[in-house]
Design a protein around this motif. Sequence first.
Motif, PDB file in Angstrom:
ATOM      1  N   ALA A 283       0.835  -1.202   0.000  1.00 44.48           N
ATOM      2  CA  ALA A 283       0.000   0.000   0.000  1.00 44.48           C
ATOM      3  C   ALA A 283       0.869   1.252   0.000  1.00 44.48           C
ATOM      4  CB  ALA A 283      -0.913  -0.006   1.224  1.00 44.48           C
ATOM      5  N   VAL A 284       1.905   1.265   0.814  1.00 39.80           N
ATOM      6  CA  VAL A 284       2.805   2.421   0.878  1.00 39.80           C
ATOM      7  C   VAL A 284       3.520   2.607  -0.460  1.00 39.80           C
ATOM      8  CG1 VAL A 284       4.901   3.315   1.962  1.00 39.80           C
ATOM      9  CG2 VAL A 284       3.103   2.295   3.370  1.00 39.80           C
ATOM     10  N   GLU A 285       3.949   1.517  -1.044  1.00 38.81           N
ATOM     11  CA  GLU A 285       4.648   1.570  -2.330  1.00 38.81           C
ATOM     12  C   GLU A 285       3.738   2.104  -3.439  1.00 38.81           C
ATOM     13  OE1 GLU A 285       5.971  -2.007  -5.117  1.00 38.81           O
ATOM     14  OE2 GLU A 285       7.255  -1.864  -3.338  1.00 38.81           O
ATOM     15  N   LEU A 286       2.517   1.581  -3.497  1.00 41.32           N
ATOM     16  CA  LEU A 286       1.577   2.027  -4.529  1.00 41.32           C
ATOM     17  C   LEU A 286       1.172   3.485  -4.317  1.00 41.32           C
ATOM     18  CD1 LEU A 286      -0.691  -1.131  -4.830  1.00 41.32           C
ATOM     19  CD2 LEU A 286       0.746  -0.175  -6.650  1.00 41.32           C
ATOM     20  N   ARG A 287       1.016   3.884  -3.080  1.00 43.58           N
ATOM     21  CA  ARG A 287       0.678   5.276  -2.784  1.00 43.58           C
ATOM     22  C   ARG A 287       1.779   6.201  -3.294  1.00 43.58           C
ATOM     23  NH1 ARG A 287       1.621   8.328   2.218  1.00 43.58           N
ATOM     24  NH2 ARG A 287       0.068   9.987   2.478  1.00 43.58           N
ATOM     25  N   ALA A 288       3.028   5.826  -3.042  1.00 42.55           N
ATOM     26  CA  ALA A 288       4.144   6.636  -3.526  1.00 42.55           C
ATOM     27  C   ALA A 288       4.160   6.683  -5.057  1.00 42.55           C
ATOM     28  CB  ALA A 288       5.458   6.075  -2.996  1.00 42.55           C
ATOM     29  N   GLU A 289       3.878   5.555  -5.699  1.00 39.43           N
ATOM     30  CA  GLU A 289       3.832   5.521  -7.166  1.00 39.43           C
ATOM     31  C   GLU A 289       2.712   6.413  -7.692  1.00 39.43           C
ATOM     32  OE1 GLU A 289       3.732   1.675  -9.031  1.00 39.43           O
ATOM     33  OE2 GLU A 289       5.081   0.819  -7.538  1.00 39.43           O
ATOM     34  N   ALA A 290       1.565   6.344  -7.039  1.00 39.19           N
ATOM     35  CA  ALA A 290       0.423   7.143  -7.485  1.00 39.19           C
ATOM     36  C   ALA A 290       0.750   8.634  -7.441  1.00 39.19           C
ATOM     37  CB  ALA A 290      -0.799   6.841  -6.628  1.00 39.19           C
ATOM     38  N   TYR A 291       1.362   9.086  -6.344  1.00 34.40           N
ATOM     39  CA  TYR A 291       1.670  10.505  -6.229  1.00 34.40           C
ATOM     40  C   TYR A 291       2.804  10.910  -7.164  1.00 34.40           C
ATOM     41  CZ  TYR A 291      -1.591  11.164  -2.410  1.00 34.40           C
ATOM     42  OH  TYR A 291      -2.737  11.258  -1.672  1.00 34.40           O
ATOM     43  N   ALA A 292       3.753  10.021  -7.386  1.00 30.77           N
ATOM     44  CA  ALA A 292       4.815  10.330  -8.339  1.00 30.77           C
ATOM     45  C   ALA A 292       4.243  10.512  -9.742  1.00 30.77           C
ATOM     46  CB  ALA A 292       5.868   9.224  -8.323  1.00 30.77           C
ATOM     47  N   LEU A 293       3.281   9.676 -10.105  1.00 27.71           N
ATOM     48  CA  LEU A 293       2.672   9.774 -11.434  1.00 27.71           C
ATOM     49  C   LEU A 293       1.838  11.038 -11.582  1.00 27.71           C
ATOM     50  CD1 LEU A 293       1.688   6.038 -11.940  1.00 27.71           C
ATOM     51  CD2 LEU A 293       3.258   7.348 -13.385  1.00 27.71           C
ATOM     52  N   MET A 294       1.290  11.539 -10.476  1.00 27.47           N
ATOM     53  CA  MET A 294       0.515  12.781 -10.551  1.00 27.47           C
ATOM     54  C   MET A 294       1.396  13.986 -10.878  1.00 27.47           C
ATOM     55  SD  MET A 294      -2.302  12.455  -7.517  1.00 27.47           S
ATOM     56  CE  MET A 294      -3.103  10.878  -7.201  1.00 27.47           C
ATOM     57  N   ASP A 295       2.699  13.849 -10.641  1.00 28.58           N
ATOM     58  CA  ASP A 295       3.627  14.933 -10.951  1.00 28.58           C
ATOM     59  C   ASP A 295       4.080  14.913 -12.405  1.00 28.58           C
ATOM     60  OD1 ASP A 295       3.543  15.917  -8.363  1.00 28.58           O
ATOM     61  OD2 ASP A 295       5.220  14.683  -7.690  1.00 28.58           O
ATOM     62  N   VAL A 296       3.725  13.849 -13.127  1.00 27.83           N
ATOM     63  CA  VAL A 296       4.069  13.713 -14.539  1.00 27.83           C
ATOM     64  C   VAL A 296       2.993  14.427 -15.365  1.00 27.83           C
ATOM     65  CG1 VAL A 296       4.348  12.027 -16.406  1.00 27.83           C
ATOM     66  CG2 VAL A 296       5.266  11.537 -14.128  1.00 27.83           C
ATOM     67  N   PRO A 297       3.356  15.058 -16.496  1.00 31.02           N
ATOM     68  CA  PRO A 297       2.311  15.675 -17.336  1.00 31.02           C
ATOM     69  C   PRO A 297       1.143  14.733 -17.582  1.00 31.02           C
ATOM     70  CG  PRO A 297       4.471  16.261 -18.169  1.00 31.02           C
ATOM     71  CD  PRO A 297       4.700  15.282 -17.045  1.00 31.02           C
ATOM     72  N   MET A 298      -0.065  15.289 -17.519  1.00 34.51           N
ATOM     73  CA  MET A 298      -1.274  14.482 -17.435  1.00 34.51           C
ATOM     74  C   MET A 298      -1.436  13.474 -18.567  1.00 34.51           C
ATOM     75  SD  MET A 298      -5.195  15.801 -16.945  1.00 34.51           S
ATOM     76  CE  MET A 298      -4.695  16.889 -15.626  1.00 34.51           C
ATOM     77  N   ALA A 299      -1.019  13.817 -19.747  1.00 35.43           N
ATOM     78  CA  ALA A 299      -1.240  12.933 -20.898  1.00 35.43           C
ATOM     79  C   ALA A 299      -0.218  11.805 -20.988  1.00 35.43           C
ATOM     80  CB  ALA A 299      -1.217  13.746 -22.186  1.00 35.43           C
ATOM     81  N   GLU A 300       0.771  11.812 -20.096  1.00 38.08           N
ATOM     82  CA  GLU A 300       1.844  10.829 -20.173  1.00 38.08           C
ATOM     83  C   GLU A 300       1.608   9.671 -19.195  1.00 38.08           C
ATOM     84  OE1 GLU A 300       5.615  12.722 -19.623  1.00 38.08           O
ATOM     85  OE2 GLU A 300       5.235  14.262 -21.142  1.00 38.08           O
ATOM     86  N   ARG A 301       2.089   8.498 -19.577  1.00 40.43           N
ATOM     87  CA  ARG A 301       2.111   7.294 -18.732  1.00 40.43           C
ATOM     88  C   ARG A 301       0.721   6.931 -18.204  1.00 40.43           C
ATOM     89  NH1 ARG A 301       7.203   8.308 -14.784  1.00 40.43           N
ATOM     90  NH2 ARG A 301       6.700   6.162 -14.167  1.00 40.43           N
ATOM     91  N   VAL A 302      -0.267   7.136 -19.039  1.00 43.15           N
ATOM     92  CA  VAL A 302      -1.649   6.841 -18.639  1.00 43.15           C
ATOM     93  C   VAL A 302      -1.840   5.360 -18.306  1.00 43.15           C
ATOM     94  CG1 VAL A 302      -4.062   6.820 -19.411  1.00 43.15           C
ATOM     95  CG2 VAL A 302      -2.635   8.842 -19.798  1.00 43.15           C
ATOM     96  N   PRO A 303      -1.307   4.411 -19.084  1.00 40.16           N
ATOM     97  CA  PRO A 303      -1.484   2.993 -18.710  1.00 40.16           C
ATOM     98  C   PRO A 303      -0.936   2.671 -17.322  1.00 40.16           C
ATOM     99  CG  PRO A 303      -0.748   3.163 -20.979  1.00 40.16           C
ATOM    100  CD  PRO A 303      -0.634   4.539 -20.390  1.00 40.16           C
ATOM    101  N   GLU A 304       0.177   3.292 -16.949  1.00 40.66           N
ATOM    102  CA  GLU A 304       0.716   3.064 -15.607  1.00 40.66           C
ATOM    103  C   GLU A 304      -0.217   3.621 -14.544  1.00 40.66           C
ATOM    104  OE1 GLU A 304       5.024   3.906 -15.047  1.00 40.66           O
ATOM    105  OE2 GLU A 304       4.959   4.343 -17.197  1.00 40.66           O
ATOM    106  N   ARG A 305      -0.761   4.790 -14.801  1.00 40.11           N
ATOM    107  CA  ARG A 305      -1.693   5.391 -13.836  1.00 40.11           C
ATOM    108  C   ARG A 305      -2.907   4.486 -13.619  1.00 40.11           C
ATOM    109  NH1 ARG A 305      -0.725  11.224 -13.958  1.00 40.11           N
ATOM    110  NH2 ARG A 305       0.511  11.779 -15.780  1.00 40.11           N
ATOM    111  N   VAL A 306      -3.437   3.987 -14.717  1.00 38.91           N
ATOM    112  CA  VAL A 306      -4.606   3.114 -14.632  1.00 38.91           C
ATOM    113  C   VAL A 306      -4.268   1.846 -13.857  1.00 38.91           C
ATOM    114  CG1 VAL A 306      -6.201   1.708 -15.967  1.00 38.91           C
ATOM    115  CG2 VAL A 306      -5.673   4.015 -16.724  1.00 38.91           C
ATOM    116  N   ALA A 307      -3.113   1.273 -14.124  1.00 42.26           N
ATOM    117  CA  ALA A 307      -2.719   0.031 -13.445  1.00 42.26           C
ATOM    118  C   ALA A 307      -2.564   0.248 -11.944  1.00 42.26           C
ATOM    119  CB  ALA A 307      -1.416  -0.505 -14.048  1.00 42.26           C
TER     120      ALA A 307
END
Length: 368
Positions: A283-307
């Motif tokens: 849970a801690v790992e995924l939470r960190a990944e989720a917030y890191a992805l929010m710092d990426v431009p919105m149109a990028e790495r969408v499949p990772e965000r969804v996963a």
Amino acid sequence: MFTSPLADHPAVVAAARIADDVLAPHAAAADDPARGVDPAHLAQLADARLLSVTVPEAEGGYGASARVDAEAVELLSGACTATWFVTTQHNTPQALARGTQGLPPEAVTHGPAAARHRAGLADASTTAGIAIAHIRRPGPPAVRTERDGTGWRFSGSADWCTGWGLIDLVMIAAATADDRFVLALVPARDQPGLRAGPPLPLSVMGGTRTVALEMDGLAVGADDVLAVLDAPPWRVVDAARTANTKPAALGLLRRVLVGLAELGTARNRPEAVDTALALAPRAVELRAEAYALMDVPMAERVPERVAVRAELGELTVRAAHALIAARAGSALLTTSPEQRWAREAAFHLIQGQTAGVRAAQLAAFGHP
């Protein structure tokens, strides 16, 4: 289990205080349609600037980062998802009125209502809800609009509007024949051409006063237009935005895992503590990944965000049901928070769900 370097920020301190002292004790009542979300609690959140965390101080907010806002949302939603859900409706009209909606500038034409309501929406002295979920659905538009002089006429059905009777204004989206969305900002009350149905019989957050809206030639004056959006770029941005994990969902996962560990300790059930400790690292790992992805431009790495969103949803459902197993039969009493948290975990699966998100969620459940 969950620590944050933002814990001392004034917005986070205020959120923690209200979450613990005000919202959590009332959460069962807020979920209950016979009692519901307390308007006084919404006013407290607005007065504490917690509906305006990222709004500049000069406009009545904290001028804080999106990450600070997310931390505050985690605390508030973990304490009372129903109250949080009413307040989160305010975000979109507030952003549109302030010109921070995340769309390409050429895709948005702001109307007079943006300037007229900007100050009140910014500091939440005026609160707003939304009726826009229908524009995500494929097929013929659920709400259509046509020109009527300098204004518009809205007709159709909006299935979801949360906070009716608790909010001042409602933002309604209607589709034009040339693939645009007109966003009207009108008083949240029955009026000629606009009628709210009874509260929907929801299995979770029944006290949010969520209703369907029926429009039959609702007259929207030019002054009541918040914005007109080009639909194709909106769909692209919305698909990217809904791919993100919601901080509110993380707040529930955080609350459930802490509750599982606390229950195990209090009732001398070490297997409950062990389960919480087994689930927490991922849970801690995924939470960190989720917030890191929010710092990426919105149109990028969408499949990772969804996963990441999908796996966190599956993990939250699993953790909530583990807590029910740990508590045993009393977890299913309506007075017990465990059954409510399990229902809220189900809600977070479908909030802002698109076809792509749904496919990823089903894959996560099939291969946990």
